[in-house]
Every structure is written in structure tokens, then in C-alpha cells.
Design a protein around this motif. Structure first.
Motif, PDB file in Angstrom:
ATOM      1  N   UNK A 244       0.794  -1.222   0.000  1.00 14.05           N
ATOM      2  CA  UNK A 244       0.000   0.000   0.000  1.00 14.05           C
ATOM      3  C   UNK A 244       0.831   1.278   0.000  1.00 14.05           C
ATOM      4  N   UNK A 245       1.831   1.401   0.883  1.00 12.03           N
ATOM      5  CA  UNK A 245       2.604   2.638   1.033  1.00 12.03           C
ATOM      6  C   UNK A 245       4.093   2.362   1.044  1.00 12.03           C
ATOM      7  N   UNK A 246       4.901   3.358   0.635  1.00 17.12           N
ATOM      8  CA  UNK A 246       6.343   3.290   0.885  1.00 17.12           C
ATOM      9  C   UNK A 246       6.534   3.264   2.396  1.00 17.12           C
ATOM     10  N   UNK A 247       7.516   2.456   2.859  1.00 23.09           N
ATOM     11  CA  UNK A 247       7.686   2.250   4.301  1.00 23.09           C
ATOM     12  C   UNK A 247       9.152   2.181   4.669  1.00 23.09           C
ATOM     13  N   UNK A 248       9.432   2.404   5.963  1.00 22.44           N
ATOM     14  CA  UNK A 248      10.779   2.289   6.498  1.00 22.44           C
ATOM     15  C   UNK A 248      10.861   1.131   7.470  1.00 22.44           C
ATOM     16  N   UNK A 249      12.029   0.492   7.491  1.00 23.38           N
ATOM     17  CA  UNK A 249      12.388  -0.462   8.533  1.00 23.38           C
ATOM     18  C   UNK A 249      13.544   0.190   9.273  1.00 23.38           C
ATOM     19  N   UNK A 250      13.410   0.307  10.596  1.00 24.50           N
ATOM     20  CA  UNK A 250      14.434   1.013  11.358  1.00 24.50           C
ATOM     21  C   UNK A 250      14.522   0.450  12.768  1.00 24.50           C
ATOM     22  N   UNK A 251      15.444   1.010  13.542  1.00 27.39           N
ATOM     23  CA  UNK A 251      15.578   0.658  14.942  1.00 27.39           C
ATOM     24  C   UNK A 251      17.009   0.335  15.312  1.00 27.39           C
TER      25      UNK A 251
ATOM     26  N   UNK B 201      10.474  -0.176   0.177  1.00 25.99           N
ATOM     27  CA  UNK B 201      10.796  -0.415   1.580  1.00 25.99           C
ATOM     28  C   UNK B 201      12.231   0.055   1.775  1.00 25.99           C
ATOM     29  N   UNK B 202      12.415   1.065   2.617  1.00 28.14           N
ATOM     30  CA  UNK B 202      13.740   1.630   2.873  1.00 28.14           C
ATOM     31  C   UNK B 202      14.256   1.097   4.202  1.00 28.14           C
ATOM     32  N   UNK B 203      15.430   0.474   4.142  1.00 28.93           N
ATOM     33  CA  UNK B 203      16.044  -0.149   5.310  1.00 28.93           C
ATOM     34  C   UNK B 203      17.056   0.798   5.942  1.00 28.93           C
ATOM     35  N   UNK B 204      16.840   1.093   7.224  1.00 26.13           N
ATOM     36  CA  UNK B 204      17.769   1.896   8.021  1.00 26.13           C
ATOM     37  C   UNK B 204      18.368   1.065   9.155  1.00 26.13           C
ATOM     38  N   UNK B 205      18.226  -0.252   9.113  1.00 22.99           N
ATOM     39  CA  UNK B 205      18.574  -1.115  10.238  1.00 22.99           C
ATOM     40  C   UNK B 205      19.500  -2.250   9.808  1.00 22.99           C
TER      41      UNK B 205
ATOM     42  N   UNK C 254      13.195 -12.680  -0.251  1.00 22.05           N
ATOM     43  CA  UNK C 254      12.730 -11.301  -0.376  1.00 22.05           C
ATOM     44  C   UNK C 254      12.061 -11.246  -1.739  1.00 22.05           C
ATOM     45  N   UNK C 255      10.724 -11.078  -1.756  1.00 21.61           N
ATOM     46  CA  UNK C 255       9.986 -11.143  -3.011  1.00 21.61           C
ATOM     47  C   UNK C 255       9.320  -9.811  -3.338  1.00 21.61           C
ATOM     48  N   UNK C 256       9.097  -9.589  -4.623  1.00 19.59           N
ATOM     49  CA  UNK C 256       8.338  -8.445  -5.101  1.00 19.59           C
ATOM     50  C   UNK C 256       7.279  -8.923  -6.065  1.00 19.59           C
ATOM     51  N   UNK C 257       6.191  -8.166  -6.161  1.00 18.62           N
ATOM     52  CA  UNK C 257       5.100  -8.589  -7.036  1.00 18.62           C
ATOM     53  C   UNK C 257       5.143  -7.925  -8.412  1.00 18.62           C
ATOM     54  N   UNK C 258       5.804  -6.746  -8.510  1.00 19.80           N
ATOM     55  CA  UNK C 258       5.900  -6.015  -9.782  1.00 19.80           C
ATOM     56  C   UNK C 258       7.292  -5.404  -9.889  1.00 19.80           C
ATOM     57  N   UNK C 259       7.634  -4.924 -11.080  1.00 22.13           N
ATOM     58  CA  UNK C 259       8.956  -4.320 -11.291  1.00 22.13           C
ATOM     59  C   UNK C 259       9.212  -3.148 -10.345  1.00 22.13           C
ATOM     60  N   UNK C 260       8.174  -2.450  -9.909  1.00 20.90           N
ATOM     61  CA  UNK C 260       8.318  -1.311  -8.997  1.00 20.90           C
ATOM     62  C   UNK C 260       8.439  -1.682  -7.540  1.00 20.90           C
ATOM     63  N   UNK C 261       8.420  -2.978  -7.211  1.00 21.93           N
ATOM     64  CA  UNK C 261       8.651  -3.417  -5.825  1.00 21.93           C
ATOM     65  C   UNK C 261      10.129  -3.209  -5.527  1.00 21.93           C
ATOM     66  N   UNK C 262      10.438  -2.355  -4.540  1.00 25.49           N
ATOM     67  CA  UNK C 262      11.825  -1.941  -4.322  1.00 25.49           C
ATOM     68  C   UNK C 262      12.232  -2.081  -2.864  1.00 25.49           C
ATOM     69  N   UNK C 263      13.416  -2.645  -2.654  1.00 28.12           N
ATOM     70  CA  UNK C 263      14.083  -2.635  -1.344  1.00 28.12           C
ATOM     71  C   UNK C 263      15.264  -1.697  -1.494  1.00 28.12           C
ATOM     72  N   UNK C 264      15.334  -0.665  -0.651  1.00 33.04           N
ATOM     73  CA  UNK C 264      16.399   0.330  -0.689  1.00 33.04           C
ATOM     74  C   UNK C 264      17.171   0.268   0.617  1.00 33.04           C
ATOM     75  N   UNK C 265      18.454  -0.066   0.527  1.00 33.70           N
ATOM     76  CA  UNK C 265      19.317  -0.064   1.708  1.00 33.70           C
ATOM     77  C   UNK C 265      19.934   1.317   1.849  1.00 33.70           C
TER      78      UNK C 265
END
Length: 174
Positions: free
Chosen positions: A107-114, A132-136, A144-155
Motif C-alpha cells: 500500500x505505502x512506501x515504508x521504512x524499517x528502522x531501529x 521499503x527503505x532499510x535503516x537497520x 525477499x519477493x516483489x510482485x511487480x517491477x516497482x517493488x523496491x528494497x532500498x538499503x
């Protein structure tokens, strides 16, 4: 309507699958709190300063706001429930036991942090054109799966990602 406060040995359980809609925050304090056989939707932030155990895989678990494990907080998924996250995930707690189920970010761009490391023992799925932006420090035992080409994991800078299986056969890893 409003907040749901689980203040130690609070339990949501039963023999039928009911639906709990928390339109405010879910606040988990104290020890021994459990969420069992139910569908739960939390609109605002989930704040875990105590302990919570998801002890039934029956029912959808959807968190629209941020899930934040704070201080001495502990999140345990002993029944391997699947979770849908739409507001990000933060772990500053002492324990995060994910279980071997799927955590879906959608649904939304999100962060993983802590400040505490995060280990997902199952699959992490990005559904849709979501970043999904990883800060942790994150470890994935599964895919780690994506459903479309725009599914993104950003470290982000100073973050870590360790993956024990396939990495985004659909989507982008940056």
C-alpha cells in the motif's frame, strides 16, 4: 473506536474467528499479552513496550500504522501468523521473534528502522510499486519477493541486509 490498551496478561482469543478493528493505537504494556484466533486491523501506531505473543495463525493481522517495539518490548509470533504492514516497522526492543510466516509490505512506501537487529525467519514480500527503505540491520532467512517491477528494497547508508534465499526475482534491490 479509539485505542486498545493491553496491560499485561491481556488476551484476544476464542473458538470463532472474530474481527477486531482498532481505530486508534494498539498499546502493549506488561507481560503475558496474547492475540490468538482473530482478525485484527490496527489503524494507528502499534507500540509494544511489554510483551505480545501471536499464538494463532487463524485470522489476518494488518497494521496500517507504524509497528514500534520499544525499550524492553518483545514481539513473538509463536503460531507463525502472516502479517501485513502498511506503515513501517521499528525495532528498539529486546526481542523480535518473527516466526516463519510471511511479512507483507504493501500500500505505502515504508521504512524499517531501529537500534535492535531484525530477523525475519520467513519470507518478506513487497506487494505493488512500494519502496521499503532499510535503516537497520536486517536478516531474512527466507526469500525477499516483489510482485511487480516497482517493488523496491532500498538499503540506506549504514544499513545491512543479509538474505538466506532468493532476492527480488521481480523488483529492484538498491
Amino acid at each position: 473506536d479509539g485505542d486498545l490498551n493491553m496491560n499485561g496478561t491481556g488476551s484476544i482469543a476464542g473458538t470463532a474467528t472474530g474481527t477486531i478493528n482498532v481505530t486508534g493505537n494498539l498499546n502493549v504494556d506488561g507481560t503475558g499479552n496474547t492475540i490468538g484466533r482473530s482478525t485484527i486491523n490496527v489503524t494507528d501506531t502499534t507500540i509494544v513496550t511489554g510483551t505480545i505473543d501471536f499464538n494463532s495463525a487463524t485470522g489476518a493481522k494488518t497494521f496500517i500504522g507504524l509497528v514500534s517495539i520499544s525499550g524492553g518490548g518483545a514481539w513473538t509470533n509463536s503460531a507463525n501468523s502472516a502479517f501485513t504492514l502498511q506503515g513501517g516497522f521499528e525495532n528498539n526492543g529486546t526481542t523480535f521473534s518473527s516466526g516463519s510466516s510471511t511479512y507483507t509490505f504493501n500500500t505505502n512506501d515504508q521504512n524499517i528502522s531501529g537500534s535492535s537487529s531484525i530477523t525475519f525467519d520467513g519470507t518478506v514480500a513487497i506487494t505493488g510499486a512500494v519502496t521499503v527503505t532499510n535503516y537497520a540491520d536486517v536478516t531474512l532467512a527466507g526469500n525477499l519477493t516483489g510482485s511487480v517491477a516497482g517493488s523496491t528494497w532500498l538499503n540506506e547508508t549504514n544499513s545491512t541486509l543479509n538474505v538466506g534465499a532468493a532476492i527480488l526475482t521481480t523488483g529492484t534491490l538498491t
